[in-house]
Design a protein around this motif. Structure first.
Motif, PDB file in Angstrom:
ATOM      1  N   MET A   1       0.956  -1.142   0.143  1.00  0.00           N
ATOM      2  CA  MET A   1      -0.166   0.060   0.092  1.00  0.00           C
ATOM      3  C   MET A   1       0.700   1.236   0.006  1.00  0.00           C
ATOM      4  N   ARG A   2       0.361   2.114  -0.773  1.00  0.00           N
ATOM      5  CA  ARG A   2       1.332   3.419  -0.807  1.00  0.00           C
ATOM      6  C   ARG A   2       0.309   4.784  -0.482  1.00  0.00           C
ATOM      7  N   GLY A   3       1.009   5.605   0.334  1.00  0.00           N
ATOM      8  CA  GLY A   3       0.233   6.872   0.429  1.00  0.00           C
ATOM      9  C   GLY A   3       1.214   7.879   0.413  1.00  0.00           C
ATOM     10  N   VAL A   4       0.675   8.849  -0.562  1.00  0.00           N
ATOM     11  CA  VAL A   4       1.304  10.293  -0.715  1.00  0.00           C
ATOM     12  C   VAL A   4       0.600  10.893   0.002  1.00  0.00           C
ATOM     13  N   VAL A   5       1.208  11.523   1.222  1.00  0.00           N
ATOM     14  CA  VAL A   5       0.666  12.425   2.321  1.00  0.00           C
ATOM     15  C   VAL A   5       1.089  14.171   2.125  1.00  0.00           C
ATOM     16  N   GLN A   6       0.136  14.672   2.088  1.00  0.00           N
ATOM     17  CA  GLN A   6       0.663  16.190   1.628  1.00  0.00           C
ATOM     18  C   GLN A   6      -0.083  16.994   2.860  1.00  0.00           C
ATOM     19  N   ARG A   7       0.661  18.013   3.636  1.00  0.00           N
ATOM     20  CA  ARG A   7       0.238  18.738   4.593  1.00  0.00           C
ATOM     21  C   ARG A   7      -0.394  19.811   3.900  1.00  0.00           C
ATOM     22  N   VAL A   8      -1.620  20.323   4.089  1.00  0.00           N
ATOM     23  CA  VAL A   8      -2.331  21.101   3.408  1.00  0.00           C
ATOM     24  C   VAL A   8      -2.953  22.181   4.464  1.00  0.00           C
ATOM     25  N   THR A   9      -3.246  23.368   3.721  1.00  0.00           N
ATOM     26  CA  THR A   9      -4.030  24.474   4.620  1.00  0.00           C
ATOM     27  C   THR A   9      -5.579  24.337   4.147  1.00  0.00           C
ATOM     28  N   ASP A  51      -0.159   9.240  13.196  1.00  0.00           N
ATOM     29  CA  ASP A  51       0.631   9.618  14.045  1.00  0.00           C
ATOM     30  C   ASP A  51       1.576  10.367  13.534  1.00  0.00           C
ATOM     31  N   LEU A  52       1.652  10.703  12.414  1.00  0.00           N
ATOM     32  CA  LEU A  52       2.896  11.603  11.858  1.00  0.00           C
ATOM     33  C   LEU A  52       2.903  12.855  12.579  1.00  0.00           C
ATOM     34  N   ARG A  53       4.096  13.540  12.961  1.00  0.00           N
ATOM     35  CA  ARG A  53       4.343  14.764  13.652  1.00  0.00           C
ATOM     36  C   ARG A  53       4.877  15.446  12.557  1.00  0.00           C
ATOM     37  N   ILE A  54       4.087  16.131  11.679  1.00  0.00           N
ATOM     38  CA  ILE A  54       4.512  16.815  10.723  1.00  0.00           C
ATOM     39  C   ILE A  54       4.174  18.364  10.420  1.00  0.00           C
ATOM     40  N   PHE A  55       3.478  18.866  11.593  1.00  0.00           N
ATOM     41  CA  PHE A  55       2.931  20.315  11.708  1.00  0.00           C
ATOM     42  C   PHE A  55       3.688  20.905  12.682  1.00  0.00           C
ATOM     43  N   GLU A  56       4.050  22.162  12.296  1.00  0.00           N
ATOM     44  CA  GLU A  56       4.921  23.009  13.244  1.00  0.00           C
ATOM     45  C   GLU A  56       4.292  23.432  14.441  1.00  0.00           C
ATOM     46  N   ASP A  57       5.233  23.470  15.306  1.00  0.00           N
ATOM     47  CA  ASP A  57       5.014  23.950  16.792  1.00  0.00           C
ATOM     48  C   ASP A  57       5.231  25.458  16.747  1.00  0.00           C
ATOM     49  N   GLY A 137       4.026  24.320   3.286  1.00  0.00           N
ATOM     50  CA  GLY A 137       5.328  24.029   3.445  1.00  0.00           C
ATOM     51  C   GLY A 137       6.244  24.290   2.476  1.00  0.00           C
ATOM     52  N   PRO A 138       6.227  23.573   1.171  1.00  0.00           N
ATOM     53  CA  PRO A 138       5.352  22.180   0.990  1.00  0.00           C
ATOM     54  C   PRO A 138       6.015  21.032   1.768  1.00  0.00           C
ATOM     55  N   VAL A 139       5.025  20.351   2.173  1.00  0.00           N
ATOM     56  CA  VAL A 139       5.331  19.088   2.861  1.00  0.00           C
ATOM     57  C   VAL A 139       4.659  17.965   2.405  1.00  0.00           C
ATOM     58  N   THR A 140       5.150  17.124   1.568  1.00  0.00           N
ATOM     59  CA  THR A 140       4.944  15.964   0.712  1.00  0.00           C
ATOM     60  C   THR A 140       5.699  14.656   1.308  1.00  0.00           C
ATOM     61  N   LEU A 141       5.053  13.684   1.792  1.00  0.00           N
ATOM     62  CA  LEU A 141       5.962  12.178   2.212  1.00  0.00           C
ATOM     63  C   LEU A 141       5.153  11.129   1.265  1.00  0.00           C
ATOM     64  N   VAL A 142       5.976  10.318   0.860  1.00  0.00           N
ATOM     65  CA  VAL A 142       5.539   9.002   0.232  1.00  0.00           C
ATOM     66  C   VAL A 142       5.898   7.721   1.321  1.00  0.00           C
ATOM     67  N   ILE A 143       4.608   7.159   1.528  1.00  0.00           N
ATOM     68  CA  ILE A 143       5.024   6.134   2.460  1.00  0.00           C
ATOM     69  C   ILE A 143       4.464   4.944   1.772  1.00  0.00           C
ATOM     70  N   ASP A 144       5.414   3.920   1.915  1.00  0.00           N
ATOM     71  CA  ASP A 144       5.077   2.558   1.596  1.00  0.00           C
ATOM     72  C   ASP A 144       5.082   1.640   2.745  1.00  0.00           C
ATOM     73  N   THR A 145       4.066   0.789   2.692  1.00  0.00           N
ATOM     74  CA  THR A 145       4.012  -0.198   3.796  1.00  0.00           C
ATOM     75  C   THR A 145       5.181  -1.240   3.731  1.00  0.00           C
ATOM     76  N   PRO A 146       5.794  -1.472   4.934  1.00  0.00           N
ATOM     77  CA  PRO A 146       6.733  -2.519   4.951  1.00  0.00           C
ATOM     78  C   PRO A 146       6.245  -3.621   4.331  1.00  0.00           C
ATOM     79  N   GLU A 147       7.151  -4.619   3.912  1.00  0.00           N
ATOM     80  CA  GLU A 147       6.882  -5.913   3.180  1.00  0.00           C
ATOM     81  C   GLU A 147       6.503  -7.049   4.219  1.00  0.00           C
ATOM     82  N   ASN A 148       7.078  -6.798   5.425  1.00  0.00           N
ATOM     83  CA  ASN A 148       6.663  -8.019   6.782  1.00  0.00           C
ATOM     84  C   ASN A 148       5.970  -7.380   7.987  1.00  0.00           C
ATOM     85  N   ILE A 149       4.947  -7.063   7.741  1.00  0.00           N
ATOM     86  CA  ILE A 149       4.007  -6.081   9.026  1.00  0.00           C
ATOM     87  C   ILE A 149       3.558  -7.605   9.987  1.00  0.00           C
ATOM     88  N   LYS A 150       3.872  -7.197  11.191  1.00  0.00           N
ATOM     89  CA  LYS A 150       3.376  -8.155  12.085  1.00  0.00           C
ATOM     90  C   LYS A 150       2.186  -7.719  12.887  1.00  0.00           C
TER      91      LYS A 150
END
Length: 150
Positions: A1-9, A51-57, A137-150
């Motif tokens: 599974m692949r997610g492209v995550v973008q922090r948006v206003t 759980d991503l911490r990608i917003f500014e304090d 930001g721009p803030v954009t992350l590509v997240i792939d699930t690991p092959e061996n999820i427990k």
């Protein structure tokens, strides 16, 4: 599974000229499903994104999560995330899951996010969608699930 995550206003998705999903500050998630995906990948990726911490304090550091800022999520299915462009000039989509399977896992992903008490807006699976966003930001992350999820 692949997610492209973008922090948006802000972000929205339109089908046939009608806005069907719209958020203010939060995350736009473009979600792709492949053949080997299951509910394990859904659970892993939904939790990871939540759980991503990608917003500014207050110091400008990426320390805050979606819950901290009371943000929302817009989820849009996108099989083209599994497009293979290595050979030729036209992408191959053989790694993308068949629509029946992909839609089931897309719906499960949305359900998992809602179980975290996050406001979730969506696109329409399989529709011709127009997505608008203001990337922060721009803030954009590509997240792939690991092959061996427990």
């Amino acid at each position: 599974m692949r997610g492209v995550v973008q922090r948006v206003t802000k972000a929205s998705v339109t089908v046939d000229g009608e806005i069907i999903g719209k958020i203010e500050k939060g995350l736009l998630v473009l979600l792709g499903v492949t053949h080997s995906d299951s509910e394990k990948e859904v659970k892993w990726l939904s939790k990871k994104i939540k759980d991503l911490r990608i917003f500014e304090d207050e110091d400008g550091k990426m320390n805050l999560g979606l819950e901290d800022i009371k943000g929302d999520i817009l989820v849009v299915s996108q099989f083209t995330l599994y497009g293979d462009c290595i050979k030729g000039r036209r992408p191959s989509f053989i790694e993308a899951a068949k629509p029946e399977m992909a839609n089931k896992l897309y719906e499960k992903f949305i359900e998992e996010l809602k179980n975290y008490n996050i406001k979730v807006e969506t696109g329409e699976f399989g529709a011709d969608m127009k997505v608008e966003l203001l990337n922060d930001g721009p803030v954009t992350l590509v997240i792939d699930t690991p092959e061996n999820i427990k």
